[in-house]
Write a protein that holds these residues in place. Sequence first.
Motif, PDB file in Angstrom:
ATOM      1  N   ASP A   1       0.860  -1.457  -0.170  1.00 55.29           N
ATOM      2  CA  ASP A   1      -0.225  -0.130  -0.414  1.00 55.29           C
ATOM      3  C   ASP A   1       1.097   1.100  -0.311  1.00 55.29           C
ATOM      4  OD1 ASP A   1      -2.949  -1.602   0.129  1.00 55.29           O
ATOM      5  OD2 ASP A   1      -1.746  -2.131   2.540  1.00 55.29           O
ATOM      6  N   LEU A   2       2.189   0.981   0.726  1.00 59.24           N
ATOM      7  CA  LEU A   2       2.606   2.273   0.985  1.00 59.24           C
ATOM      8  C   LEU A   2       4.203   2.777   0.778  1.00 59.24           C
ATOM      9  CD1 LEU A   2       1.687   5.925   2.052  1.00 59.24           C
ATOM     10  CD2 LEU A   2       2.606   4.272   4.432  1.00 59.24           C
ATOM     11  N   ILE A   3       4.955   2.842   0.085  1.00 58.23           N
ATOM     12  CA  ILE A   3       6.431   3.393  -0.129  1.00 58.23           C
ATOM     13  C   ILE A   3       7.338   3.705   0.806  1.00 58.23           C
ATOM     14  CG2 ILE A   3       8.142   3.087  -1.867  1.00 58.23           C
ATOM     15  CD1 ILE A   3       6.373   1.835  -3.449  1.00 58.23           C
ATOM     16  N   ILE A   4       8.021   4.242   1.601  1.00 59.14           N
ATOM     17  CA  ILE A   4       8.322   4.929   2.076  1.00 59.14           C
ATOM     18  C   ILE A   4      10.093   5.390   1.951  1.00 59.14           C
ATOM     19  CG2 ILE A   4       9.049   6.571   4.327  1.00 59.14           C
ATOM     20  CD1 ILE A   4       7.191   4.475   5.748  1.00 59.14           C
ATOM     21  N   GLN A   5      10.475   6.288   1.230  1.00 53.88           N
ATOM     22  CA  GLN A   5      11.577   6.960   0.694  1.00 53.88           C
ATOM     23  C   GLN A   5      12.730   7.102   1.906  1.00 53.88           C
ATOM     24  OE1 GLN A   5      12.846   4.874  -1.851  1.00 53.88           O
ATOM     25  NE2 GLN A   5      14.940   5.960  -1.505  1.00 53.88           N
ATOM     26  N   VAL A   6      13.832   6.786   2.482  1.00 56.82           N
ATOM     27  CA  VAL A   6      14.639   7.794   3.625  1.00 56.82           C
ATOM     28  C   VAL A   6      15.827   7.200   2.786  1.00 56.82           C
ATOM     29  CG1 VAL A   6      13.879   6.435   5.002  1.00 56.82           C
ATOM     30  CG2 VAL A   6      15.284   5.013   4.605  1.00 56.82           C
ATOM     31  N   GLU A   7      15.954   8.880   2.627  1.00 54.85           N
ATOM     32  CA  GLU A   7      17.606   8.872   2.346  1.00 54.85           C
ATOM     33  C   GLU A   7      19.129   9.725   3.356  1.00 54.85           C
ATOM     34  OE1 GLU A   7      18.898  12.249  -1.220  1.00 54.85           O
ATOM     35  OE2 GLU A   7      17.389  11.814  -1.297  1.00 54.85           O
ATOM     36  N   ARG A   8      19.981   9.416   2.694  1.00 56.70           N
ATOM     37  CA  ARG A   8      21.564   9.721   3.883  1.00 56.70           C
ATOM     38  C   ARG A   8      21.244  11.161   2.772  1.00 56.70           C
ATOM     39  NH1 ARG A   8      27.729   6.997   5.782  1.00 56.70           N
ATOM     40  NH2 ARG A   8      28.179   9.228   6.164  1.00 56.70           N
TER      41      ARG A   8
ATOM     42  N   LYS B   1      10.210  11.286   0.862  1.00 56.48           N
ATOM     43  CA  LYS B   1       9.033  11.401   0.115  1.00 56.48           C
ATOM     44  C   LYS B   1       8.217   9.681   0.551  1.00 56.48           C
ATOM     45  CE  LYS B   1       9.552  11.267  -4.687  1.00 56.48           C
ATOM     46  NZ  LYS B   1       9.948  10.842  -5.960  1.00 56.48           N
ATOM     47  N   ILE B   2       7.032  10.229   1.015  1.00 52.64           N
ATOM     48  CA  ILE B   2       6.034   9.084   1.059  1.00 52.64           C
ATOM     49  C   ILE B   2       4.922   8.323  -0.398  1.00 52.64           C
ATOM     50  CG2 ILE B   2       4.334   8.001   2.805  1.00 52.64           C
ATOM     51  CD1 ILE B   2       5.573   9.634   4.794  1.00 52.64           C
ATOM     52  N   SER B   3       5.344   7.611  -0.991  1.00 53.61           N
ATOM     53  CA  SER B   3       4.104   7.467  -2.116  1.00 53.61           C
ATOM     54  C   SER B   3       3.351   6.220  -1.948  1.00 53.61           C
ATOM     55  CB  SER B   3       4.829   7.151  -3.166  1.00 53.61           C
ATOM     56  OG  SER B   3       5.697   8.423  -3.684  1.00 53.61           O
ATOM     57  N   GLU B   4       2.395   6.132  -2.523  1.00 56.98           N
ATOM     58  CA  GLU B   4       1.339   5.790  -2.330  1.00 56.98           C
ATOM     59  C   GLU B   4       1.175   5.222  -3.446  1.00 56.98           C
ATOM     60  OE1 GLU B   4      -3.469   5.099  -1.781  1.00 56.98           O
ATOM     61  OE2 GLU B   4      -3.412   6.432  -2.435  1.00 56.98           O
ATOM     62  N   ILE B   5       0.556   3.026  -3.728  1.00 55.38           N
ATOM     63  CA  ILE B   5       0.390   2.537  -4.803  1.00 55.38           C
ATOM     64  C   ILE B   5      -0.465   2.598  -4.832  1.00 55.38           C
ATOM     65  CG2 ILE B   5       0.982   0.310  -5.545  1.00 55.38           C
ATOM     66  CD1 ILE B   5       3.317  -0.112  -4.293  1.00 55.38           C
ATOM     67  N   ILE B   6      -1.618   3.433  -5.908  1.00 58.11           N
ATOM     68  CA  ILE B   6      -2.999   3.000  -6.165  1.00 58.11           C
ATOM     69  C   ILE B   6      -3.819   1.891  -7.458  1.00 58.11           C
ATOM     70  CG2 ILE B   6      -2.653   5.262  -5.905  1.00 58.11           C
ATOM     71  CD1 ILE B   6      -2.538   6.126  -8.758  1.00 58.11           C
ATOM     72  N   GLY B   7      -2.836   1.490  -8.091  1.00 55.27           N
ATOM     73  CA  GLY B   7      -2.721   0.445  -8.806  1.00 55.27           C
ATOM     74  C   GLY B   7      -2.471  -0.180  -9.882  1.00 55.27           C
TER      75      GLY B   7
ATOM     76  N   GLU C   1       0.502  -1.468 -18.554  1.00 59.66           N
ATOM     77  CA  GLU C   1       1.621  -2.507 -17.792  1.00 59.66           C
ATOM     78  C   GLU C   1       2.656  -1.376 -15.983  1.00 59.66           C
ATOM     79  OE1 GLU C   1       2.482  -5.549 -18.711  1.00 59.66           O
ATOM     80  OE2 GLU C   1       0.266  -5.628 -19.783  1.00 59.66           O
ATOM     81  N   VAL C   2       1.745  -0.220 -16.298  1.00 59.66           N
ATOM     82  CA  VAL C   2       2.554   0.054 -15.329  1.00 59.66           C
ATOM     83  C   VAL C   2       1.856   0.355 -13.729  1.00 59.66           C
ATOM     84  CG1 VAL C   2       3.732   2.441 -14.597  1.00 59.66           C
ATOM     85  CG2 VAL C   2       3.568   1.781 -17.395  1.00 59.66           C
ATOM     86  N   VAL C   3       2.782  -0.022 -13.146  1.00 59.73           N
ATOM     87  CA  VAL C   3       2.202   0.661 -11.780  1.00 59.73           C
ATOM     88  C   VAL C   3       2.045   1.648 -11.180  1.00 59.73           C
ATOM     89  CG1 VAL C   3       2.483  -0.291  -9.039  1.00 59.73           C
ATOM     90  CG2 VAL C   3       2.850  -1.641 -10.469  1.00 59.73           C
ATOM     91  N   THR C   4       0.763   2.349 -10.693  1.00 58.89           N
ATOM     92  CA  THR C   4       0.678   3.822 -10.724  1.00 58.89           C
ATOM     93  C   THR C   4       0.922   4.540  -9.039  1.00 58.89           C
ATOM     94  OG1 THR C   4      -0.380   3.544 -12.031  1.00 58.89           O
ATOM     95  CG2 THR C   4      -0.231   5.646 -11.174  1.00 58.89           C
ATOM     96  N   LEU C   5       2.015   5.219  -9.335  1.00 57.82           N
ATOM     97  CA  LEU C   5       2.374   5.658  -7.464  1.00 57.82           C
ATOM     98  C   LEU C   5       1.790   7.447  -7.364  1.00 57.82           C
ATOM     99  CD1 LEU C   5       6.132   4.967  -7.167  1.00 57.82           C
ATOM    100  CD2 LEU C   5       3.807   3.864  -5.942  1.00 57.82           C
ATOM    101  N   GLN C   6       1.240   7.556  -5.905  1.00 57.40           N
ATOM    102  CA  GLN C   6       1.265   9.320  -5.760  1.00 57.40           C
ATOM    103  C   GLN C   6       1.663   9.620  -4.832  1.00 57.40           C
ATOM    104  OE1 GLN C   6      -2.833   9.844  -6.162  1.00 57.40           O
ATOM    105  NE2 GLN C   6      -3.550   8.432  -4.055  1.00 57.40           N
TER     106      GLN C   6
ATOM    107  N   GLY D   1      -1.388  17.360  -0.999  1.00 59.85           N
ATOM    108  CA  GLY D   1      -2.415  17.853  -0.927  1.00 59.85           C
ATOM    109  C   GLY D   1      -3.565  16.951  -1.670  1.00 59.85           C
ATOM    110  N   ILE D   2      -2.562  15.379  -1.364  1.00 59.75           N
ATOM    111  CA  ILE D   2      -3.579  14.067  -2.012  1.00 59.75           C
ATOM    112  C   ILE D   2      -3.500  13.470  -0.763  1.00 59.75           C
ATOM    113  CG2 ILE D   2      -3.452  12.733  -3.419  1.00 59.75           C
ATOM    114  CD1 ILE D   2      -1.422  14.265  -5.115  1.00 59.75           C
ATOM    115  N   MET D   3      -5.316  12.756  -0.652  1.00 56.84           N
ATOM    116  CA  MET D   3      -5.462  12.047   0.236  1.00 56.84           C
ATOM    117  C   MET D   3      -5.336  10.991   0.043  1.00 56.84           C
ATOM    118  SD  MET D   3      -8.740  12.162   2.743  1.00 56.84           S
ATOM    119  CE  MET D   3      -8.410  13.422   2.938  1.00 56.84           C
ATOM    120  N   PRO D   4      -4.740   9.533   0.642  1.00 48.93           N
ATOM    121  CA  PRO D   4      -4.327   8.740  -0.144  1.00 48.93           C
ATOM    122  C   PRO D   4      -5.864   7.619  -0.028  1.00 48.93           C
ATOM    123  CG  PRO D   4      -4.227   8.442   1.712  1.00 48.93           C
ATOM    124  CD  PRO D   4      -4.241  10.006   1.935  1.00 48.93           C
ATOM    125  N   GLY D   5      -5.947   6.825  -0.835  1.00 48.96           N
ATOM    126  CA  GLY D   5      -7.193   5.818  -1.753  1.00 48.96           C
ATOM    127  C   GLY D   5      -7.141   4.925  -0.208  1.00 48.96           C
ATOM    128  N   PHE D   6      -6.285   4.119   0.198  1.00 45.26           N
ATOM    129  CA  PHE D   6      -6.220   3.359   1.439  1.00 45.26           C
ATOM    130  C   PHE D   6      -7.343   3.698   2.638  1.00 45.26           C
ATOM    131  CE2 PHE D   6      -1.879   4.236   1.860  1.00 45.26           C
ATOM    132  CZ  PHE D   6      -2.187   5.239   3.160  1.00 45.26           C
TER     133      PHE D   6
END
Length: 464
Positions: free
Chosen positions: A372-379, A389-395, A399-404, A428-433
């Motif tokens: 459902d959710l990908i959290i990107q961490v960086e040094r 970055k915190i991104s949601e997989i929306i479907g 052939e492409v997995v869509t992220l927001q 400003g985007i509210m997650p779909g889950f």
Amino acid sequence: MNLGTYGNFSFSGITNAEEKEESQSGLVKRRHDLDELAYEVLQIVIDQLPPTKEADDISEQKKTQEKINDIISNIIFEQKRHLSYADKQKVNQSVMNEVYQFGPISDLLNDDTITEIMVNGPLDIFVERKGKIIKTENEFRNDKHVMHIIDKIISPLGRRVDESSPLVDARLPDGSRVNIIIPPLAVKGPSITIRKFSKDPLTTNDLITFGALNGDIAEFLRLCVKGRINVLVSGGTGSGKTTLLNVLSSYIPEDERIVTIEDAAEVQLQQAHVVTLESRPANIEGNGRITIRDLVVNSLRMRPDRIIVGEVRGGEALDMLQAMNTGHDGSLTTIHANSPRDSLSRLETMVMMSGVELPSRAIREQVASAIDLIIQVERMVDGSRKVTKISEIIGLEGEVVTLQDIFLFHQMGFDEHGNVKGKHKATGIMPGFMEKIKAHGENIPPSLFKPVGTPNMDPFRKGL
């Protein structure tokens, strides 16, 4: 015991004030004399110790310290030398480190400001402090001395390292992660890399204080974990993935059964109902290897409410995705990747490594439905770690997995000290889950997703 394994004791405890009072040559000579005295004391005391030495036996350690002090006094009396009380204590501690701890790196392990220790050979020991790598004055005598300390680290764990198996992952008693690689693979001598962990695990408030995330992100992640959202933490080496995984796991309710699966146990869970599993390399005959994938498959028979995999790096990715898709919502794992999009590509590659012939679309469907959710961490360049970055997989679209993106870190340059300046902002985007979270009794306030400075912006976007 082979005394040749013990070596240079590297008295790096000399203060700056003392260094200013002595010439460089005098300082080097003084350290050399203390090294020689410590080695001489060790030769004597090692023969007087019991065959087994318990590192946590305080009374036995006190007796050893007293014995060492007596030996030091006798030696300096016989040699008609003068030694200050401070120098006697340094010699005593160095010998104790060799006997009960890990020799020249003992003081580094005990220094809470150090997060990583890197031994590149007998004479090159580096540490990471506040995100910066620094060379230390500590040294081993030779390769044999390094191998002796390696043996002290891995022997209690039933691990081995030799020319036929020249690399190994292990952990110290305090949970610190150790990677060891020796010749012929390590050309310049045995190499030890130790990733230290805080005695007290970092909390959400600590991460907010350090600027790794802000209060809105922390609250969002807390509700996601409680609402049983499947989370993938993505980042490079040393970016803070395991630290964030520990913080996320602290949000799991006490009444849930958790199974953790790792190569070397690192996740520090505070809950009572936890089963910790650790993979095992093959024995000297080449048999008995237990992989992460074997453990993931077995964990499905252990009635887990949640599965936490320290890191997916091979065919276990398929089994992890299937677990997330078959009633183990709220599971957590990490992956090495430079962005949320890259993490999806790596997951797809790992599923192909499982040996199961699946078309690319089927793999992507598994990924899109499981995570459902990908959290990107960086040094960052200043050594700090941040959630970028915190991104949601929306479907899946075609052939492409869509992220927001839900939250982003916006860098705004550097301050006068060279530290990264920036802010975490909602897109400003509210997650779909949201409905999934509500179904588990949690409610995320829409105000978390309102971008700063745009109070009238509609948090919904067409197509969600």
